[in-house]
Scaffold this motif. Structure first.
Motif, PDB file in Angstrom:
ATOM      1  N   ALA A 173       0.865  -1.188   0.000  1.00  0.00           N
ATOM      2  CA  ALA A 173       0.000   0.000   0.000  1.00  0.00           C
ATOM      3  C   ALA A 173       0.900   1.236   0.000  1.00  0.00           C
ATOM      4  O   ALA A 173       1.801   1.340   0.826  1.00  0.00           O
ATOM      5  N   THR A 174       0.646   2.140  -0.922  1.00  0.00           N
ATOM      6  CA  THR A 174       1.492   3.328  -1.040  1.00  0.00           C
ATOM      7  C   THR A 174       0.707   4.634  -0.961  1.00  0.00           C
ATOM      8  O   THR A 174       1.288   5.690  -0.719  1.00  0.00           O
ATOM      9  N   THR A 175      -0.600   4.585  -1.166  1.00  0.00           N
ATOM     10  CA  THR A 175      -1.408   5.813  -1.187  1.00  0.00           C
ATOM     11  C   THR A 175      -2.299   5.885   0.055  1.00  0.00           C
ATOM     12  O   THR A 175      -2.575   4.871   0.700  1.00  0.00           O
ATOM     13  N   ASP A 176      -2.748   7.094   0.374  1.00  0.00           N
ATOM     14  CA  ASP A 176      -3.647   7.273   1.513  1.00  0.00           C
ATOM     15  C   ASP A 176      -4.917   6.447   1.359  1.00  0.00           C
ATOM     16  O   ASP A 176      -5.426   5.872   2.325  1.00  0.00           O
ATOM     17  N   SER A 177      -5.446   6.396   0.135  1.00  0.00           N
ATOM     18  CA  SER A 177      -6.691   5.655  -0.088  1.00  0.00           C
ATOM     19  C   SER A 177      -6.497   4.158   0.172  1.00  0.00           C
ATOM     20  O   SER A 177      -7.402   3.487   0.677  1.00  0.00           O
ATOM     21  N   GLU A 178      -5.323   3.632  -0.156  1.00  0.00           N
ATOM     22  CA  GLU A 178      -5.044   2.214   0.114  1.00  0.00           C
ATOM     23  C   GLU A 178      -4.895   1.952   1.614  1.00  0.00           C
ATOM     24  O   GLU A 178      -5.357   0.926   2.125  1.00  0.00           O
ATOM     25  N   ILE A 179      -4.267   2.896   2.324  1.00  0.00           N
ATOM     26  CA  ILE A 179      -4.145   2.761   3.780  1.00  0.00           C
ATOM     27  C   ILE A 179      -5.525   2.826   4.431  1.00  0.00           C
ATOM     28  O   ILE A 179      -5.842   2.044   5.337  1.00  0.00           O
ATOM     29  N   ILE A 180      -6.358   3.740   3.961  1.00  0.00           N
ATOM     30  CA  ILE A 180      -7.719   3.871   4.509  1.00  0.00           C
ATOM     31  C   ILE A 180      -8.524   2.598   4.261  1.00  0.00           C
ATOM     32  O   ILE A 180      -9.277   2.140   5.129  1.00  0.00           O
ATOM     33  N   ALA A 181      -8.356   2.012   3.071  1.00  0.00           N
ATOM     34  CA  ALA A 181      -9.049   0.751   2.771  1.00  0.00           C
ATOM     35  C   ALA A 181      -8.619  -0.336   3.749  1.00  0.00           C
ATOM     36  O   ALA A 181      -9.450  -1.125   4.234  1.00  0.00           O
ATOM     37  N   PHE A 182      -7.322  -0.374   4.053  1.00  0.00           N
ATOM     38  CA  PHE A 182      -6.825  -1.345   5.035  1.00  0.00           C
ATOM     39  C   PHE A 182      -7.415  -1.081   6.416  1.00  0.00           C
ATOM     40  O   PHE A 182      -7.847  -2.010   7.112  1.00  0.00           O
ATOM     41  N   ILE A 183      -7.433   0.180   6.836  1.00  0.00           N
ATOM     42  CA  ILE A 183      -7.985   0.538   8.151  1.00  0.00           C
ATOM     43  C   ILE A 183      -9.441   0.089   8.276  1.00  0.00           C
ATOM     44  O   ILE A 183      -9.855  -0.485   9.282  1.00  0.00           O
ATOM     45  N   ASP A 184     -10.214   0.348   7.222  1.00  0.00           N
ATOM     46  CA  ASP A 184     -11.630  -0.046   7.240  1.00  0.00           C
ATOM     47  C   ASP A 184     -11.785  -1.563   7.363  1.00  0.00           C
ATOM     48  O   ASP A 184     -12.671  -2.058   8.073  1.00  0.00           O
ATOM     49  N   LEU A 185     -10.921  -2.307   6.666  1.00  0.00           N
ATOM     50  CA  LEU A 185     -10.960  -3.772   6.764  1.00  0.00           C
ATOM     51  C   LEU A 185     -10.567  -4.234   8.167  1.00  0.00           C
ATOM     52  O   LEU A 185     -11.136  -5.193   8.695  1.00  0.00           O
ATOM     53  N   TYR A 186      -9.601  -3.539   8.770  1.00  0.00           N
ATOM     54  CA  TYR A 186      -9.192  -3.879  10.138  1.00  0.00           C
ATOM     55  C   TYR A 186     -10.348  -3.658  11.110  1.00  0.00           C
ATOM     56  O   TYR A 186     -10.649  -4.523  11.942  1.00  0.00           O
ATOM     57  N   TYR A 187     -11.007  -2.488  10.993  1.00  0.00           N
ATOM     58  CA  TYR A 187     -12.164  -2.209  11.859  1.00  0.00           C
ATOM     59  C   TYR A 187     -13.261  -3.258  11.671  1.00  0.00           C
ATOM     60  O   TYR A 187     -13.872  -3.722  12.639  1.00  0.00           O
ATOM     61  N   GLU A 188     -13.503  -3.616  10.425  1.00  0.00           N
ATOM     62  CA  GLU A 188     -14.515  -4.630  10.124  1.00  0.00           C
ATOM     63  C   GLU A 188     -14.166  -5.951  10.800  1.00  0.00           C
ATOM     64  O   GLU A 188     -15.025  -6.629  11.376  1.00  0.00           O
ATOM     65  N   ASN A 189     -12.892  -6.296  10.754  1.00  0.00           N
ATOM     66  CA  ASN A 189     -12.421  -7.533  11.361  1.00  0.00           C
ATOM     67  C   ASN A 189     -12.604  -7.512  12.880  1.00  0.00           C
ATOM     68  O   ASN A 189     -13.058  -8.486  13.487  1.00  0.00           O
ATOM     69  N   MET A 190     -12.256  -6.379  13.514  1.00  0.00           N
ATOM     70  CA  MET A 190     -12.394  -6.257  14.959  1.00  0.00           C
ATOM     71  C   MET A 190     -13.864  -6.326  15.386  1.00  0.00           C
ATOM     72  O   MET A 190     -14.192  -6.914  16.419  1.00  0.00           O
ATOM     73  N   SER A 191     -14.732  -5.743  14.603  1.00  0.00           N
ATOM     74  CA  SER A 191     -16.167  -5.814  14.907  1.00  0.00           C
ATOM     75  C   SER A 191     -16.668  -7.244  14.788  1.00  0.00           C
ATOM     76  O   SER A 191     -17.465  -7.713  15.610  1.00  0.00           O
ATOM     77  N   ARG A 192     -16.182  -7.947  13.774  1.00  0.00           N
ATOM     78  CA  ARG A 192     -16.632  -9.313  13.525  1.00  0.00           C
ATOM     79  C   ARG A 192     -16.264 -10.256  14.671  1.00  0.00           C
ATOM     80  O   ARG A 192     -17.005 -11.178  15.002  1.00  0.00           O
ATOM     81  N   VAL A 193     -15.090 -10.021  15.284  1.00  0.00           N
ATOM     82  CA  VAL A 193     -14.647 -10.907  16.372  1.00  0.00           C
ATOM     83  C   VAL A 193     -14.997 -10.340  17.757  1.00  0.00           C
ATOM     84  O   VAL A 193     -14.547 -10.855  18.781  1.00  0.00           O
ATOM     85  N   ASN A 194     -15.808  -9.258  17.769  1.00  0.00           N
ATOM     86  CA  ASN A 194     -16.233  -8.629  19.030  1.00  0.00           C
ATOM     87  C   ASN A 194     -15.047  -8.218  19.899  1.00  0.00           C
ATOM     88  O   ASN A 194     -15.017  -8.460  21.110  1.00  0.00           O
ATOM     89  N   ALA A 195     -14.060  -7.589  19.272  1.00  0.00           N
ATOM     90  CA  ALA A 195     -12.870  -7.138  19.997  1.00  0.00           C
ATOM     91  C   ALA A 195     -13.229  -6.021  20.972  1.00  0.00           C
ATOM     92  O   ALA A 195     -14.200  -5.284  20.772  1.00  0.00           O
ATOM     93  N   THR A 196     -12.446  -5.910  22.036  1.00  0.00           N
ATOM     94  CA  THR A 196     -12.676  -4.854  23.023  1.00  0.00           C
ATOM     95  C   THR A 196     -12.300  -3.493  22.435  1.00  0.00           C
ATOM     96  O   THR A 196     -11.588  -3.402  21.431  1.00  0.00           O
ATOM     97  N   LYS A 197     -12.765  -2.458  23.094  1.00  0.00           N
ATOM     98  CA  LYS A 197     -12.582  -1.081  22.618  1.00  0.00           C
ATOM     99  C   LYS A 197     -11.113  -0.733  22.366  1.00  0.00           C
ATOM    100  O   LYS A 197     -10.784   0.008  21.447  1.00  0.00           O
TER     101      LYS A 197
END
Length: 350
Positions: A173-197
């Protein structure tokens, strides 16, 4: 004469860390600043004894409702760094000065995760509280050639990676948009596994890591060859001879092939070619040999001990704080507060 001092300025902190043969990105000033909570005070304790040096990074925290404080390590694998110490080092002077220093600044207890790849941490901390083995972490030995490394993969893992490479492209990932896409996927993953705050890091956290010059942060993304959609991402951090698998996330619709496995494999290849030595995949949640550990252990059976350092500096005050917490009904039972350290910070409810 042996003496202790405190380092808090970036330049001095950076210079001290750089003077050690072994260190990790978790020891850097910038990582402490990026990860600390608002009221945390990052310090680097510097101990000098003749030609010997010890550096211990910590976050000092206020204890709510008390004039006392405690200390913890940053998220990850930290612990002390050493110079000119042998395996038979007598830490009498160090532990005496450290105990007196902590008492002087009203520290009740210390908790730190230790780093499996930094030598002599247990030697330095001997007779200072307790060091316990919390579990195992999975390391890939990058000093072996690529084929030898891959022979340690289980058969199913190899099949997943091969299929993923047929459908997806691994790239940096080299662009801001690619980093943001990764961040969104990370958040989605944490929500899916019911991670703590605590696992829902701010967006600034990701960009601060990515842009930091004290260590090298790389985000690898998996792009679907047909749709060109970014369907998975993983963040890795490199410092000295160590690569740390830090965070990752996948699009739920593409979990059948688990493209994270391909990204971990891709970093293995790149890091080996770049002459790194250790590739830490981490362990299970809380050190447990759970499904997460099983996932990681499919890559390697080179397990390292994951150790925790727990040190009660002021026993009377520690017991008073713990009793007060239990009296107020803020822990579910005595056993839960015994397991958690420091026990007065246990937040489990009735």
């Amino acid at each position: 004469m042996p003496h202790i001092s405190i380092v808090e300025k970036k330049g001095e902190w950076d210079d001290l860390i750089a003077s050690f043969e072994h260190s990790d990105f978790y020891h850097t000033y910038d990582y402490h600043i990026i990860t600390k909570n608002n009221n945390d005070r990052p310090i680097l304790i510097k101990y000098i004894e003749e030609d010997k040096t010890i550096a211990l990074p910590l976050l000092i925290r206020e204890i709510p409702g008390s004039s006392f404080k405690d200390a913890t390590s940053v998220y990850g694998y930290a612990g002390p760094l050493t110079k000119n110490l042998g395996v038979k080092y007598d830490n009498l002077h160090f532990r005496t000065l450290l105990q007196n220093f902590f008492l002087k600044i009203n520290i009740v207890a210390i908790f730190s995760r230790l780093n499996p790849f930094i030598p002599l941490q247990s030697t330095v901390l001997e007779n200072l509280g307790n060091i316990s083995i919390a579990g195992k972490i999975v390391n890939i030995d990058l000093t072996q050639d690529l084929e030898t490394q891959k022979k340690c993969y289980n058969r199913r893992l190899k099949s997943y990676i091969n299929k993923s490479r047929n459908h997806y492209t691994a790239k940096s990932a080299t662009t801001d948009s690619e980093i943001i896409a990764f961040i969104d996927l990370y958040y989605e993953n944490m929500s899916r596994v019911n991670a703590t705050k605590g696992y829902f890091f701010s967006r600034d956290y990701f960009f601060n890591l990515f842009n930091c010059s004290d260590f090298k942060t790389e985000v690898l993304i998996a792009e679907d060859k047909k749709s060109k959609r970014i369907i998975a991402g993983a963040m890795f951090v490199k410092k000295n001879n160590i690569v740390q698998y830090h965070l990752s996330g996948s699009d739920e619709r593409y979990l059948n092939l688990n493209p994270i496995k391909m990204l971990i494999d891709e970093m293995r290849i790149r890091a080996t070619q770049e002459n790194y030595q250790y590739y830490n995949l981490g362990g299970g949640l809380g050190g447990c040999e759970d499904s997460l550990f099983k996932f990681k252990s499919g890559f390697s059976k080179d397990f390292k001990k994951f150790e925790l350092w727990k040190y009660i500096v002021d026993t009377p005050e520690y017991e008073q704080l713990t009793s007060k917490k239990q009296l107020n009904g803020k822990t579910s039972d005595h056993n839960s507060s015994n397991i958690y350290f420091p026990s007065y910070r246990c937040t489990s409810r009735v």
